[in-house]
Design an enzyme around this catalytic site. Structure first.
Site, PDB file in Angstrom:
ATOM      1  N   GLY A  72      -1.776   8.042  -0.528  1.00 22.10           N
ATOM      2  CA  GLY A  72      -2.361   6.991   0.299  1.00 22.10           C
ATOM      3  C   GLY A  72      -1.270   6.253   1.060  1.00 22.10           C
ATOM      4  CB  THR A  73       2.066   5.037  -0.004  1.00 14.09           C
ATOM      5  OG1 THR A  73       1.556   4.187  -1.041  1.00 14.09           O
ATOM      6  CG2 THR A  73       3.270   4.361   0.630  1.00 14.09           C
ATOM      7  CG  ASN A 150      -4.558  -3.584  -3.916  1.00 12.15           C
ATOM      8  OD1 ASN A 150      -4.598  -4.304  -2.913  1.00 12.15           O
ATOM      9  ND2 ASN A 150      -3.491  -3.495  -4.677  1.00 12.15           N
ATOM     10  CD  GLN A 178      -8.139   0.147  -5.189  1.00 11.58           C
ATOM     11  OE1 GLN A 178      -9.035   0.363  -6.015  1.00 11.58           O
ATOM     12  NE2 GLN A 178      -6.865   0.377  -5.459  1.00 11.58           N
ATOM     13  N   GLY A 199      -6.401  10.298  -3.312  1.00 12.63           N
ATOM     14  CA  GLY A 199      -6.989  11.033  -4.425  1.00 12.63           C
ATOM     15  C   GLY A 199      -6.937  10.308  -5.754  1.00 12.63           C
ATOM     16  CB  THR A 236       4.399  24.553   1.499  1.00  8.36           C
ATOM     17  OG1 THR A 236       5.495  25.317   1.999  1.00  8.36           O
ATOM     18  CG2 THR A 236       3.329  25.486   0.966  1.00  8.36           C
ATOM     19  CB  CYS A 323       2.914  -0.957  -6.195  1.00  8.00           C
ATOM     20  SG  CYS A 323       1.772   0.385  -5.897  1.00  8.00           S
TER      21      CYS A 323
END
Lengths: 384, 384
Positions: A72-73, A150, A178, A199, A236, A323
């Site tokens: 997400g970051t 969040n 969220q 995810g 990849t 975090c």
């Protein structure tokens, strides 16, 4: 076996068994590089196509408007840094209660010569639409506002924000990490131009994010190389995790109404129970709030001490976001909604999920009550 | 069941069963966010510590000199863009046969106002140490040279390159993705200041890379946010994949000598067999070469046609790197070592792994011979 009650689902979530099952074949059997021309590569490429189509379907957009990233970051960084750097100059608007994954790229843009406005929020954590519109200037290029916060779960008026942005030809990105399991994700209805999903907040794997980018929007990549993901994210493709993300999104969206009701029922019960503790308050909005978020402050108690004592009872909760939970600074979100530092320091965030139960809520209410009382007794004795 | 012979291990590798087993508990059981203060977070943090220690051990460096990223490409970008942007200006040197994950960030730096020199290589794919030293200027800040090339397997004189760089106070980064399973990784002996590794080339998972950064070297992050990985790579740490990377590296290093001998034996057999086909040549060095790499050109044949026909026989090989295999441009690596475009177009890369067998090699020799003959017959008829 030790009791384990996980009420920290805004930090991260366990991968569901059916999501893991969907991922497993892509590690050791269908392990090809989607860039390879042979069948092994083609199988991987097909899996990528399927996953992208599924995600696009739930967001009501085209396949090619979906980019898979590593988190997400990374998605929020690609949206904010990527868009601004492509424009080369201009003015960017964010809110004071954005996740650091939005605030810190915005601060970085300031160092790179961009103008940045940080919008205040009210006591509920809502930005003012009036203030937003007034802050838009001739050189404003981008607005990035969290869909749902969040820490306190406050849900912004995304569709209206998007409308204001578009009236002034400004691009609108929202961090929906969220919001994903519970709120509308239709990018048309939401009036968003870019949207970040993740995810790990979705009972999917860590290490995979999505950025929706409305066609026509150009971004400067963060990472250069083989040109994967429409030249926007070289490296990849992480096929197993991408397949897992799509599966997790599918399950979350199919079970959305049921899960919404379930966690709302639990969070209401939890809120009622915690309010019986003297000298406490709920933080954030009571109206516009994620159904799985409960954020309380207990006066004269340290949040960190609460977490450690609850941990001994097998209860996993947090203060602010994972975090920054180890930092000694009070939460920037709680400060922005007007809490005093000492009140912010005594806060706990409970974030629920589909697997949590009423029994767990009852146990948590009981243990939080005991632990708050215990800490207050110690604190009172120290004060003598 | 369809025969499957995977000789494309430079593109990506299957995750070993024992590596997957090591990863599995971290998806759905020990799923905590390493940033969380409770036991669930602590378990994840401990796993991260263990993985970092293991990697540092094999590289002969300190734990804190190891950064986990989302791919080899992200690591090379962080090294090159991150270092140069921190310095703000200067001169960067790369070789003409670097992976796009190095070449493209270098080209990006040019757009950002840096000077960039691309060193030529000889017919073996080796840079000249003299030329390197001559190309270092007063403002040279960084040299990035591939340890072993991904297309032709050429192994550069890394330790000597590092010595030259250090004599002139220039920082030296090497992309060691292909070298990891087979060559010395001791950063002291190699005289490297930064080094990139990649899980997917190592029978580990895709979507995880490592960057070794010698202490004291400062980088500008690519991704800003919660400050994970020593503030260099924000975003929730991908614990299962990091654990998998460390396990894959451990196994690869413990089996290194045995695997080296195994793939070298196979590649020698393959080379001898392919040389029986008329009008072919081996590309790259016969001396300084990865033991698992065989790269041949078959005159008057299209590499793409070879791949597709071999694919029908269950044989998976590639032309150039997977990242650019679908492009119609001839490989920049083969062009740099002096091949004519038509010869480069007729090339095939075979890259072996521990699980490949002598029987597979015999079958591949037989089928390549048949397919080359078939394509040449068609081509000759078309020429009539």
């Amino acid at each position: 076996m030790k009791k384990e009650i996980y009420f920290d689902n805004a930090s991260t979530t366990p991968v569901r068994g059916d999501v893991l099952d969907a991922m497993l074949p892509y590690f050791s059997e269908k392990y090809g590089n989607p860039g390879s021309m042979h069948s092994k590569g083609l199988d991987a490429l097909k899996a990528m196509y399927g996953a992208r189509k599924k995600v696009a379907n739930y967001l009501n957009c085209e396949d090619k408007e979906i980019i898979f990233t590593g988190s997400g970051t990374e998605s929020t960084n690609l949206a904010i840094l990527g868009f601004a750097r492509k424009k080369k100059k201009g003015h960017v608007i964010v809110s004071a209660i954005e996740h650091h994954a939005v605030l810190h790229p915005a601060l970085r843009l300031k160092e790179e010569g961009f103008e940045v406005t940080v919008l205040n929020v009210d006591n509920d954590g809502l930005i003012s639409l009036d203030e937003l519109e007034k802050s838009i200037k001739n050189n404003t290029i981008l607005v990035s506002i969290n869909y749902a916060n969040n820490e306190i779960g406050t849900i912004q008026e995304i569709s209206n924000i998007g409308e204001i942005c578009h009236k002034h030809n400004v691009i609108f990105h929202t961090d929906a990490c969220q919001a994903t399991p519970y709120l509308d994700l239709d990018v048309e209805k939401l009036n968003v131009d870019m949207m970040t999903l993740n995810g790990s907040k979705l009972n999917g794997p860590k290490g995979v994010g999505v950025l929706y980018i409305k066609k026509g929007i150009e971004l400067e990549p963060l990472i250069y190389g083989g040109g994967q993901e429409n030249n926007l994210r070289s490296g990849t493709e992480n096929v197993p995790l991408i397949v897992g993300f799509a599966k997790a999104l599918e399950i979350a969206r199919e079970n959305r109404v049921e899960n919404y009701r379930h966690v709302l029922k639990l969070s209401k019960k939890l809120t009622r129970g915690l309010f019986k503790i003297p000298n406490c308050q709920i933080n954030g909005s009571t109206e516009r709030r994620l159904p799985n978020n409960v954020n309380f402050s207990f006066l004269n108690v340290e949040g960190e001490a609460l977490i450690l004592l609850l941990n001994e009872e097998g209860i996993y909760v947090s203060t602010a976001s994972a975090c920054s939970s180890k930092s000694l600074e009070p939460s920037h979100v709680l400060m922005a909604i007007g809490l005093k530092p000492e009140v912010a320091h005594g806060s706990l965030r409970f974030t629920l999920n589909w697997f949590n139960t009423e029994e767990e809520v009852e146990y948590v209410i009981q243990k939080v009550t005991e632990v708050v009382n215990k800490l207050r007794r110690i604190s009172a004795m120290e004060g003598v």
